[in-house]
Scaffold this active site. Structure first.
Site, PDB file in Angstrom:
ATOM      1  N   VAL A 147     -16.546 -16.249  -3.975  1.00  0.00           N
ATOM      2  CA  VAL A 147     -16.652 -14.950  -3.300  1.00  0.00           C
ATOM      3  C   VAL A 147     -17.310 -13.978  -4.272  1.00  0.00           C
ATOM      4  CG1 VAL A 147     -15.389 -13.043  -2.246  1.00  0.00           C
ATOM      5  CG2 VAL A 147     -14.610 -15.397  -1.891  1.00  0.00           C
ATOM      6  N   HIS A 169      -8.518 -14.382 -11.491  1.00  0.00           N
ATOM      7  CA  HIS A 169      -7.461 -15.296 -11.071  1.00  0.00           C
ATOM      8  C   HIS A 169      -6.292 -15.173 -12.033  1.00  0.00           C
ATOM      9  CE1 HIS A 169     -10.013 -17.830  -8.327  1.00  0.00           C
ATOM     10  NE2 HIS A 169     -10.948 -17.268  -9.059  1.00  0.00           N
ATOM     11  N   ASN A 209     -14.490 -16.374 -12.767  1.00  0.00           N
ATOM     12  CA  ASN A 209     -15.644 -17.239 -12.557  1.00  0.00           C
ATOM     13  C   ASN A 209     -16.867 -16.347 -12.318  1.00  0.00           C
ATOM     14  OD1 ASN A 209     -13.914 -19.450 -12.624  1.00  0.00           O
ATOM     15  ND2 ASN A 209     -13.607 -19.419 -10.421  1.00  0.00           N
ATOM     16  N   HIS A 247     -13.384 -10.761  -9.057  1.00  0.00           N
ATOM     17  CA  HIS A 247     -11.939 -10.970  -8.989  1.00  0.00           C
ATOM     18  C   HIS A 247     -11.483 -11.784 -10.184  1.00  0.00           C
ATOM     19  CE1 HIS A 247     -13.909 -14.246  -6.787  1.00  0.00           C
ATOM     20  NE2 HIS A 247     -12.870 -15.018  -7.051  1.00  0.00           N
ATOM     21  N   ASP A 298      -3.954 -16.264  -3.426  1.00  0.00           N
ATOM     22  CA  ASP A 298      -5.133 -17.059  -3.081  1.00  0.00           C
ATOM     23  C   ASP A 298      -4.814 -17.889  -1.835  1.00  0.00           C
ATOM     24  OD1 ASP A 298      -7.726 -18.341  -4.982  1.00  0.00           O
ATOM     25  OD2 ASP A 298      -7.136 -19.274  -3.103  1.00  0.00           O
TER      26      ASP A 298
END
Ligand SMILES: [Zn+2]
Length: 113
Positions: A100, A106, A91, A104, A35
């Site tokens: 974004v 995390h 998220n 994805h 990240d």
């Protein structure tokens, strides 16, 4: 394998090699990189090569989250946190903190020596 890329999507650009990122893992379905604004000592984004905007947009027959899980196992081992511990989260949309809009996961760990 060919993938649909979304114009102006920064993660599609990273997947296509058009934008630099600190890539830590790749396989035919997944690219993972650090990240750019880490929230912990280890903060990796695990990204499907295929553009999927949010978790809500995964089709019912798509096994991409299984591929993400297998990638997370390997990344956690490589980063030395498999046994110490780490956290995976997604998220979803603005209310869930998604910034974004390319799916994805995390991978975060504060468990470093
Ligand atoms: Zn994308």
């Amino acid at each position: 394998m060919k993938f649909m890329h979304e114009p102006d999507c920064i993660f599609c650009e990273i997947v296509a090699g058009k934008r630099s990122a600190d890539i830590v893992y790749q396989d035919p379905e997944i690219v993972a990189f650090k990240d750019a604004k880490p929230a912990a000592p280890i903060h990796i984004l695990i990204v499907p090569r295929k553009h999927i905007a949010t978790l809500n947009d995964i089709s019912p027959d798509d096994n991409i989250l299984a591929a993400v899980g297998r990638a997370a196992q390997k990344i956690a081992l490589d980063c030395g946190v498999a046994q110490k511990g780490y956290r995976l989260f997604i998220n979803v949309n603005k209310g869930g903190g998604q910034v974004v809009f390319h799916l994805h996961v995390h991978l975060i760990s504060k468990a470093i020596d």
